[in-house]
Design a protein around this motif. Structure first.
Motif, PDB file in Angstrom:
ATOM      1  N   LEU A  89       0.825  -1.205   0.000  1.00 32.27           N
ATOM      2  CA  LEU A  89       0.000   0.000   0.000  1.00 32.27           C
ATOM      3  C   LEU A  89       0.862   1.260   0.000  1.00 32.27           C
ATOM      4  N   HIS A  90       1.940   1.239   0.766  1.00 36.44           N
ATOM      5  CA  HIS A  90       2.851   2.392   0.811  1.00 36.44           C
ATOM      6  C   HIS A  90       3.391   2.706  -0.586  1.00 36.44           C
ATOM      7  N   HIS A  91       3.804   1.678  -1.309  1.00 36.73           N
ATOM      8  CA  HIS A  91       4.389   1.913  -2.631  1.00 36.73           C
ATOM      9  C   HIS A  91       3.326   2.235  -3.678  1.00 36.73           C
ATOM     10  N   LEU A  92       2.135   1.667  -3.547  1.00 35.68           N
ATOM     11  CA  LEU A  92       1.041   2.061  -4.444  1.00 35.68           C
ATOM     12  C   LEU A  92       0.746   3.543  -4.299  1.00 35.68           C
ATOM     13  N   ARG A  93       0.696   4.019  -3.074  1.00 37.88           N
ATOM     14  CA  ARG A  93       0.377   5.437  -2.823  1.00 37.88           C
ATOM     15  C   ARG A  93       1.448   6.362  -3.390  1.00 37.88           C
ATOM     16  N   ARG A  94       2.677   5.861  -3.500  1.00 36.48           N
ATOM     17  CA  ARG A  94       3.761   6.671  -4.049  1.00 36.48           C
ATOM     18  C   ARG A  94       3.681   6.815  -5.563  1.00 36.48           C
ATOM     19  N   VAL A  95       3.121   5.797  -6.249  1.00 36.70           N
ATOM     20  CA  VAL A  95       3.211   5.806  -7.710  1.00 36.70           C
ATOM     21  C   VAL A  95       1.889   6.071  -8.430  1.00 36.70           C
ATOM     22  N   ILE A  96       0.742   5.950  -7.737  1.00 38.34           N
ATOM     23  CA  ILE A  96      -0.526   6.140  -8.451  1.00 38.34           C
ATOM     24  C   ILE A  96      -1.637   6.534  -7.479  1.00 38.34           C
ATOM     25  N   PRO A  97      -2.517   7.476  -7.888  1.00 38.98           N
ATOM     26  CA  PRO A  97      -3.624   7.862  -7.010  1.00 38.98           C
ATOM     27  C   PRO A  97      -4.596   6.702  -6.810  1.00 38.98           C
ATOM     28  N   HIS A  98      -5.309   6.719  -5.697  1.00 42.51           N
ATOM     29  CA  HIS A  98      -6.286   5.654  -5.447  1.00 42.51           C
ATOM     30  C   HIS A  98      -7.506   5.836  -6.346  1.00 42.51           C
ATOM     31  N   ASP A  99      -8.282   4.768  -6.492  1.00 42.05           N
ATOM     32  CA  ASP A  99      -9.507   4.790  -7.295  1.00 42.05           C
ATOM     33  C   ASP A  99     -10.740   4.550  -6.431  1.00 42.05           C
ATOM     34  N   LEU A 100     -10.666   4.940  -5.175  1.00 37.97           N
ATOM     35  CA  LEU A 100     -11.769   4.684  -4.249  1.00 37.97           C
ATOM     36  C   LEU A 100     -13.043   5.447  -4.618  1.00 37.97           C
ATOM     37  N   ARG A 101     -12.911   6.505  -5.421  1.00 37.13           N
ATOM     38  CA  ARG A 101     -14.080   7.286  -5.810  1.00 37.13           C
ATOM     39  C   ARG A 101     -14.931   6.549  -6.848  1.00 37.13           C
ATOM     40  N   LEU A 102     -14.379   5.528  -7.478  1.00 40.56           N
ATOM     41  CA  LEU A 102     -15.106   4.789  -8.508  1.00 40.56           C
ATOM     42  C   LEU A 102     -16.017   3.739  -7.883  1.00 40.56           C
ATOM     43  N   ARG A 103     -17.125   3.456  -8.562  1.00 39.66           N
ATOM     44  CA  ARG A 103     -18.039   2.428  -8.050  1.00 39.66           C
ATOM     45  C   ARG A 103     -17.425   1.046  -8.077  1.00 39.66           C
ATOM     46  N   TRP A 130      -2.326 -12.441   0.498  1.00 42.07           N
ATOM     47  CA  TRP A 130      -3.242 -11.782   1.420  1.00 42.07           C
ATOM     48  C   TRP A 130      -2.999 -10.274   1.405  1.00 42.07           C
ATOM     49  N   GLY A 131      -1.718  -9.904   1.452  1.00 44.65           N
ATOM     50  CA  GLY A 131      -1.370  -8.488   1.450  1.00 44.65           C
ATOM     51  C   GLY A 131      -1.789  -7.785   0.177  1.00 44.65           C
ATOM     52  N   LEU A 132      -1.599  -8.448  -0.975  1.00 43.14           N
ATOM     53  CA  LEU A 132      -1.989  -7.854  -2.254  1.00 43.14           C
ATOM     54  C   LEU A 132      -3.494  -7.642  -2.308  1.00 43.14           C
ATOM     55  N   ARG A 133      -4.244  -8.648  -1.927  1.00 46.11           N
ATOM     56  CA  ARG A 133      -5.706  -8.539  -1.980  1.00 46.11           C
ATOM     57  C   ARG A 133      -6.209  -7.411  -1.097  1.00 46.11           C
ATOM     58  N   ASP A 134      -5.674  -7.310   0.114  1.00 43.60           N
ATOM     59  CA  ASP A 134      -6.133  -6.280   1.045  1.00 43.60           C
ATOM     60  C   ASP A 134      -5.699  -4.891   0.595  1.00 43.60           C
ATOM     61  N   ALA A 135      -4.470  -4.775   0.094  1.00 40.26           N
ATOM     62  CA  ALA A 135      -3.986  -3.477  -0.383  1.00 40.26           C
ATOM     63  C   ALA A 135      -4.818  -2.990  -1.560  1.00 40.26           C
ATOM     64  N   CYS A 136      -5.200  -3.900  -2.451  1.00 39.14           N
ATOM     65  CA  CYS A 136      -6.029  -3.520  -3.597  1.00 39.14           C
ATOM     66  C   CYS A 136      -7.377  -2.982  -3.136  1.00 39.14           C
ATOM     67  N   THR A 137      -7.977  -3.635  -2.164  1.00 41.05           N
ATOM     68  CA  THR A 137      -9.254  -3.171  -1.629  1.00 41.05           C
ATOM     69  C   THR A 137      -9.119  -1.767  -1.070  1.00 41.05           C
ATOM     70  N   LEU A 138      -8.050  -1.502  -0.336  1.00 41.20           N
ATOM     71  CA  LEU A 138      -7.858  -0.204   0.309  1.00 41.20           C
ATOM     72  C   LEU A 138      -7.448   0.890  -0.673  1.00 41.20           C
ATOM     73  N   HIS A 139      -6.971   0.503  -1.861  1.00 36.52           N
ATOM     74  CA  HIS A 139      -6.545   1.500  -2.853  1.00 36.52           C
ATOM     75  C   HIS A 139      -7.518   1.589  -4.028  1.00 36.52           C
ATOM     76  N   GLY A 140      -8.594   0.821  -3.991  1.00 38.50           N
ATOM     77  CA  GLY A 140      -9.593   0.885  -5.055  1.00 38.50           C
ATOM     78  C   GLY A 140      -9.180   0.204  -6.337  1.00 38.50           C
ATOM     79  N   LEU A 141      -8.365  -0.850  -6.249  1.00 38.75           N
ATOM     80  CA  LEU A 141      -7.884  -1.563  -7.426  1.00 38.75           C
ATOM     81  C   LEU A 141      -8.433  -2.985  -7.452  1.00 38.75           C
ATOM     82  N   ARG A 142      -8.433  -3.588  -8.631  1.00 38.50           N
ATOM     83  CA  ARG A 142      -8.726  -5.014  -8.733  1.00 38.50           C
ATOM     84  C   ARG A 142      -7.481  -5.781  -8.322  1.00 38.50           C
ATOM     85  N   CYS A 143      -7.683  -6.876  -7.620  1.00 33.16           N
ATOM     86  CA  CYS A 143      -6.561  -7.732  -7.244  1.00 33.16           C
ATOM     87  C   CYS A 143      -6.204  -8.585  -8.448  1.00 33.16           C
TER      88      CYS A 143
END
Length: 198
Positions: A89-103, A130-143
């Protein structure tokens, strides 16, 4: 009256140990298939030059094109999905904005772990899954897919596709042959460029 922390019981420790996904559970998770796993693995490896204990997170757009990626060292000695989730999640936040605003998610995160050992599933892989799946949920991405890179080659866990090249020793082989220096601005640290050029 005494104050202090009670020792952790076996029951309390159980949730930490359960933060892994088994191979069957991962395979049944409806993870989207990669259009061209060989091309993606080669692209990611050419960009980040992973060696054992390197983790690469890549984000794909709806067409399967890589739009962002980051590499980092795996936490030493950790097999806890919670810690892996936090690192991803830390590295995702560094390289790309989250997509939590999307349905619903439109971009997909793929994880490549370069490690020693067998190419198939291990409990350590289960923690990364487990970490990938949870990080994707928290960043609004598909796992997306989970890929191992070992001395045997690469393997997409869950669908069985793989190949012998690239593998975990590809970059040391390139260095031994006097491989070319990567161009400046390619997202590869200068220290890595010097290592490859040696």
């Amino acid at each position: 009256m005494a104050f202090g922390f009670a020792p952790q019981t076996t029951a309390e420790a159980a949730p930490r140990l359960s933060r892994i996904l088994g191979a069957d559970e991962w395979a049944a998770s409806a993870i989207p298939s990669l259009n061209s796993p060989r091309d993606l693995v080669k692209e990611v490896c050419d960009r980040h030059l992973p060696s054992p204990s390197t983790v690469v997170i890549a984000v794909l757009d709806p067409t399967g094109r890589t739009v962002a990626s980051a590499s980092f060292a795996a936490p030493a000695g950790s097999r806890d999905g919670w810690e892996h989730r936090n690192a991803i999640l830390h590295h995702l936040r560094r390289v790309i904005p989250h997509d939590l605003r999307l349905r619903s998610p439109v971009r997909t995160a793929v994880l490549l772990v370069c490690r020693d050992g067998i190419p198939g599933w291990t409990p350590a892989d289960g923690a990364w899954m487990w970490g990938l799946r949870d990080a994707c949920t928290l960043h609004g991405l598909r796992c997306g897919a989970y890929v191992t890179l070992t001395s045997h080659g690469w393997l997409v866990l869950g669908d069985g596709r793989g190949g012998r090249r690239p593998h975990a020793g590809s970059w040391s082989e390139r260095a031994a042959r006097g491989g070319a220096v990567l161009p400046v601005g390619d997202g590869v640290p200068e220290a890595v460029r010097r290592h490859v050029a040696r």
